[in-house]
Design an enzyme around this catalytic site. Structure first.
Site, PDB file in Angstrom:
ATOM      1  N   MET A 134      24.375  47.806  46.006  1.00 38.71           N
ATOM      2  CA  MET A 134      25.406  47.267  45.103  1.00 38.71           C
ATOM      3  C   MET A 134      24.715  46.808  43.827  1.00 38.71           C
ATOM      4  SD  MET A 134      28.452  47.473  46.536  1.00 38.71           S
ATOM      5  CE  MET A 134      29.194  46.783  45.073  1.00 38.71           C
ATOM      6  N   GLY A 139      33.620  43.586  45.309  1.00 34.22           N
ATOM      7  CA  GLY A 139      34.946  42.956  45.238  1.00 34.22           C
ATOM      8  C   GLY A 139      35.786  43.405  44.058  1.00 34.22           C
ATOM      9  N   GLY A 141      36.135  46.017  40.348  1.00 35.55           N
ATOM     10  CA  GLY A 141      35.647  47.018  39.416  1.00 35.55           C
ATOM     11  C   GLY A 141      35.417  46.373  38.051  1.00 35.55           C
ATOM     12  N   GLY A 142      34.772  47.099  37.174  1.00 36.07           N
ATOM     13  CA  GLY A 142      34.654  46.665  35.779  1.00 36.07           C
ATOM     14  C   GLY A 142      33.644  45.570  35.506  1.00 36.07           C
ATOM     15  N   ASP A 168      26.222  51.403  43.226  1.00 35.48           N
ATOM     16  CA  ASP A 168      27.665  51.158  43.133  1.00 35.48           C
ATOM     17  C   ASP A 168      27.939  49.921  42.287  1.00 35.48           C
ATOM     18  OD1 ASP A 168      30.366  50.978  43.531  1.00 35.48           O
ATOM     19  OD2 ASP A 168      30.282  50.776  45.712  1.00 35.48           O
ATOM     20  N   GLY A 169      28.546  50.177  41.112  1.00 38.27           N
ATOM     21  CA  GLY A 169      28.971  49.073  40.258  1.00 38.27           C
ATOM     22  C   GLY A 169      28.354  49.129  38.870  1.00 38.27           C
ATOM     23  N   GLY A 170      29.226  49.133  37.864  1.00 41.83           N
ATOM     24  CA  GLY A 170      28.754  49.071  36.484  1.00 41.83           C
ATOM     25  C   GLY A 170      28.060  50.333  36.004  1.00 41.83           C
ATOM     26  N   SER A 191      35.487  52.188  36.909  1.00 46.53           N
ATOM     27  CA  SER A 191      36.206  51.925  35.659  1.00 46.53           C
ATOM     28  C   SER A 191      35.802  52.841  34.494  1.00 46.53           C
ATOM     29  CB  SER A 191      36.043  50.453  35.255  1.00 46.53           C
ATOM     30  OG  SER A 191      34.690  50.113  35.208  1.00 46.53           O
TER      31      SER A 191
HETATM   32  C1  DX5 Z   1      33.037  47.184  43.870  1.00 48.37           C
HETATM   33  C2  DX5 Z   1      33.200  48.581  44.426  1.00 48.37           C
HETATM   34  C3  DX5 Z   1      32.880  49.670  43.478  1.00 48.37           C
HETATM   35  C4  DX5 Z   1      33.723  49.689  42.236  1.00 48.37           C
HETATM   36  C5  DX5 Z   1      32.914  50.207  41.120  1.00 48.37           C
HETATM   37  O1  DX5 Z   1      33.147  46.255  44.893  1.00 48.37           O
HETATM   38  O2  DX5 Z   1      32.373  48.773  45.554  1.00 48.37           O
HETATM   39  O3  DX5 Z   1      32.923  50.936  44.117  1.00 48.37           O
HETATM   40  O4  DX5 Z   1      34.841  50.458  42.351  1.00 48.37           O
HETATM   41  O5  DX5 Z   1      33.641  50.041  39.964  1.00 48.37           O
HETATM   42  P1  DX5 Z   1      32.972  50.043  38.530  1.00 48.37           P
HETATM   43  O6  DX5 Z   1      32.393  51.405  38.332  1.00 48.37           O
HETATM   44  O7  DX5 Z   1      34.093  49.723  37.629  1.00 48.37           O
HETATM   45  O8  DX5 Z   1      31.904  48.976  38.553  1.00 48.37           O
HETATM   46 ZN    ZN Z   2      32.193  50.925  46.468  1.00 47.25          ZN
END
Ligand code: DX5
Ligand code: ZN
Length: 211
Positions: A134, A139, A141-142, A168-170, A191
């Site tokens: 992570m 929890g 997105g964005g 996963d994330g950002g 996002s």
């Molecule tokens: C967050 C999720 C991610 C999320 C990523 O808890 O596990 O998969 O959708 O979203 P972005 O790309 O907007 O960070």
């Molecule tokens: Zn995810």
């Protein structure tokens, strides 16, 4: 490979963006399953997985941000997911849980929160097909990419040269390249896909960066 997440799409119509992604060449869809306990929000369940499954021949992965992840393995397997990713923070028995996913004929993934060290999963690397690092707090997105997680990606890559490391994330066009340099080889994108232009174009742009 890009793993588009449906989290940032309009949840009253997840079909249209997924169809668009599949026609842009996506072979994988990432489902963010949140239970309101492991993380505050509640998102989607196996019914959504089943509905999306019928849209084509692609890999569906469930990222379980839930307590008692093992309570959901069978349901998501039956819904047509080929890969189940659970959090190491959600169980005392990660090794056994990974084995049980594999015994169902599925791929097993272990996920790590930004505050969890990579050492915690060193002894289960032999029973997982992928590690999901992570790069934001799970929890929502964005959120902004947490750069300090890159040391963890590099640490895992050094110990497991062939394992799949998903971040996963950002993720955007810049952070994807940073994560790739550190050894990640799959990139969850949420996002970014909804920020200007079409979802299909954004997908193709990022996929092209993966080479
Ligand atoms: C967050 C999720 C991610 C999320 C990523 O808890 O596990 O998969 O959708 O979203 P972005 O790309 O907007 O960070
Ligand atoms: Zn995810």
């Amino acid at each position: 490979m890009i793993a588009p997440s449906v989290l940032s799409f309009d949840h009253s119509d997840l079909k249209s963006p997924v169809v668009e992604l599949l026609s842009a060449g996506a072979q994988l869809i990432h489902l963010d399953v949140m239970d309101g306990q492991f993380v505050p929000p509640i998102t989607i369940g196996a019914g959504v997985a089943k509905g999306l499954r019928s849209l084509g021949d692609f890999t569906l992965e469930a990222h379980l941000m839930t307590l008692t992840p093992e309570a959901h393995f069978e349901t998501f397997a039956e819904a047509g997911c080929q890969r189940i990713i659970f959090h190491v923070e959600a169980t005392n028995h990660a090794y056994r849980l990974a084995q049980s996913i594999r015994s169902m004929g599925l791929q097993a993934g272990i996920a790590l929160n930004p505050g969890t060290t990579a050492e915690v999963i060193e002894s289960i690397l032999d029973v997982v097909d992928e590690v999901l690092v992570m790069t934001v707090n799970p929890g929502w997105g964005g959120q902004e990419f947490i750069h300090s997680t890159m040391a963890k990606v590099a640490w895992i890559r050094e110990r497991a040269p062939d394992i799949l490391i998903e971040v996963d994330g950002g993720i955007d066009s810049e952070t994807l390249l940073i994560a790739r340099q550190h050894g990640a080889n799959r990139f969850v994108v949420g996002s970014y896909l909804t920020k200007g232009g079409s979802i299909g174009d954004a997908y193709r742009r990022l996929q092209a960066l993966c080479g």
